[in-house]
Write an enzyme that holds these catalytic residues in place. Structure first.
Site, PDB file in Angstrom:
ATOM      1  N   ARG A 233       0.590  -2.254   0.269  1.00 16.59           N
ATOM      2  CA  ARG A 233      -0.115  -1.535  -0.784  1.00 16.59           C
ATOM      3  C   ARG A 233       0.175  -0.051  -0.651  1.00 16.59           C
ATOM      4  O   ARG A 233       0.240   0.496   0.451  1.00 16.59           O
ATOM      5  CB  ARG A 233      -1.626  -1.791  -0.696  1.00 16.59           C
ATOM      6  N   GLU A 262       0.318   3.753  -9.162  1.00 19.88           N
ATOM      7  CA  GLU A 262       1.375   2.989  -9.826  1.00 19.88           C
ATOM      8  C   GLU A 262       1.076   2.937 -11.326  1.00 19.88           C
ATOM      9  O   GLU A 262      -0.058   2.637 -11.701  1.00 19.88           O
ATOM     10  CB  GLU A 262       1.461   1.559  -9.278  1.00 19.88           C
ATOM     11  N   HIS A 281       7.383  -2.022  -7.605  1.00 18.59           N
ATOM     12  CA  HIS A 281       6.535  -3.174  -7.288  1.00 18.59           C
ATOM     13  C   HIS A 281       7.229  -4.463  -7.744  1.00 18.59           C
ATOM     14  O   HIS A 281       6.701  -5.264  -8.515  1.00 18.59           O
ATOM     15  CB  HIS A 281       5.164  -3.043  -7.953  1.00 18.59           C
TER      16      HIS A 281
END
Length: 313
Positions: A233, A262, A281
């Site tokens: 994360r 993000e 991601h």
């Protein structure tokens, strides 16, 4: 009995007799005709979708996420008596694959090769006769000392691959011991171990305890040639400290598949950090065997047996 499936992924789970499925828009509120659902499957839900589920699904008995991390789902406020099952294990192979790709890309200097290709340059610095272990730079997994911090299912899937490529692999978790045949050190011992680590792979979840845990102290403890990979994360890494370490040359290179926030804003200086590879991601995003997980947990719910991978709350 009804199960709601998201439209963000094609699903066709085998269901027990008496169950029906309906596919709903995962980015919108749940239509009133489906407020009688007992099971809700989530994959990329919007905030509106989660709020609608919490407020309207009065008969809900199970929330099945296809994501390994369920922090946002837990925070949505589902009743305590409704179990939230995670997608733990559904992303182990894809994230392991991506992690290996990021690591080998850095070690084999593929970004520099791409730049040389753009210049139409056959780089003698990158090719030809090369030392296996040059001073001050990690160029191979052969003999590399790898520490995987967050040694859950993904870490235990990744470790044999890296070992097969010649690395010496250990894990780090809340308690020391052995998992899947690999030595695991306790989180409290990580800092002391870092001076002997060539590659630190971060697969930690985002919690209050892990927020920016990879900060100046951790980065300073690593050797100057070390490589950092983050597929956990974004919130677990102090991105300013990471950029400063790369700019100062006190960290060999790094790859991030996750950032905080993000998407990473276009003007963020992290984009321009040297020897840093960023992917959007992309490591997961494609749960493997999702239908089987849904089927098994719906069957467990129907039979009154244990539901797999329920998140602690």
């Amino acid at each position: 009995m009804k199960i709601l499936l998201p439209d963000t992924i094609e699903l066709d789970p085998a269901l027990p007799e008496g169950w029906e499925s309906a596919t709903v828009d995962a980015r919108a509120e749940i239509p009133a005709e489906h407020h009688d659902a007992e099971v809700l499957v989530l994959w990329g839900p919007s905030r509106a979708h989660l709020v609608s589920a919490v407020e309207n699904l009065d008969r809900l008995q199970l929330v099945q996420s296809l994501s390994a991390g369920v922090e946002g789902i837990v925070a949505a406020g589902f009743p305590e008596q409704v179990p939230i099952a995670t997608g733990a294990g559904l992303h182990s192979r894809t994230v392991s694959e991506h992690t290996t790709a990021l690591l080998l890309t850095l070690l084999r200097r593929l970004p520099e090769a791409g730049q040389a290709q753009a210049r139409h340059e056959w780089s003698s610095e990158l090719g030809g006769l090369q030392p296996l272990h040059p001073e001050g730079r990690l160029t191979t997994l052969i003999g590399a000392r790898v520490l995987i911090w967050g040694f859950g299912q993904i870490g235990q899937t990744l470790a044999p691959t890296l070992q097969g490529l010649g690395a010496s692999v250990r894990g780090a978790a809340r308690s020391a011991g052995e998992r899947s045949g690999f030595e695991v050190i306790a989180d409290t011992d990580v800092l002391a171990a870092l001076p002997e680590v060539d590659v630190l792979i971060n697969i930690l979840p985002a919690t209050d305890a892990t927020r920016q845990i990879i900060g100046p102290e951790v980065l300073a403890a690593l050797p100057d040639h070390a490589v950092l990979i983050n597929v956990g994360r974004g919130a677990t890494v102090d991105q300013q400290a990471l950029r400063e370490a790369l700019e100062a040359g006190t960290l060999g290179s790094a790859a991030l598949d996750v950032t905080d926030p993000e998407p990473l804003p276009a003007g963020d200086p992290l984009w321009d950090a040297p020897r840093l590879l960023i992917t959007p991601h992309a490591a997961g995003g494609r749960p493997v065997d999702a239908d089987q997980r849904i089927s098994e947990n719906v069957r467990a719910l129907s039979d009154g047996t244990e539901i797999a991978h329920v998140a602690a709350r």
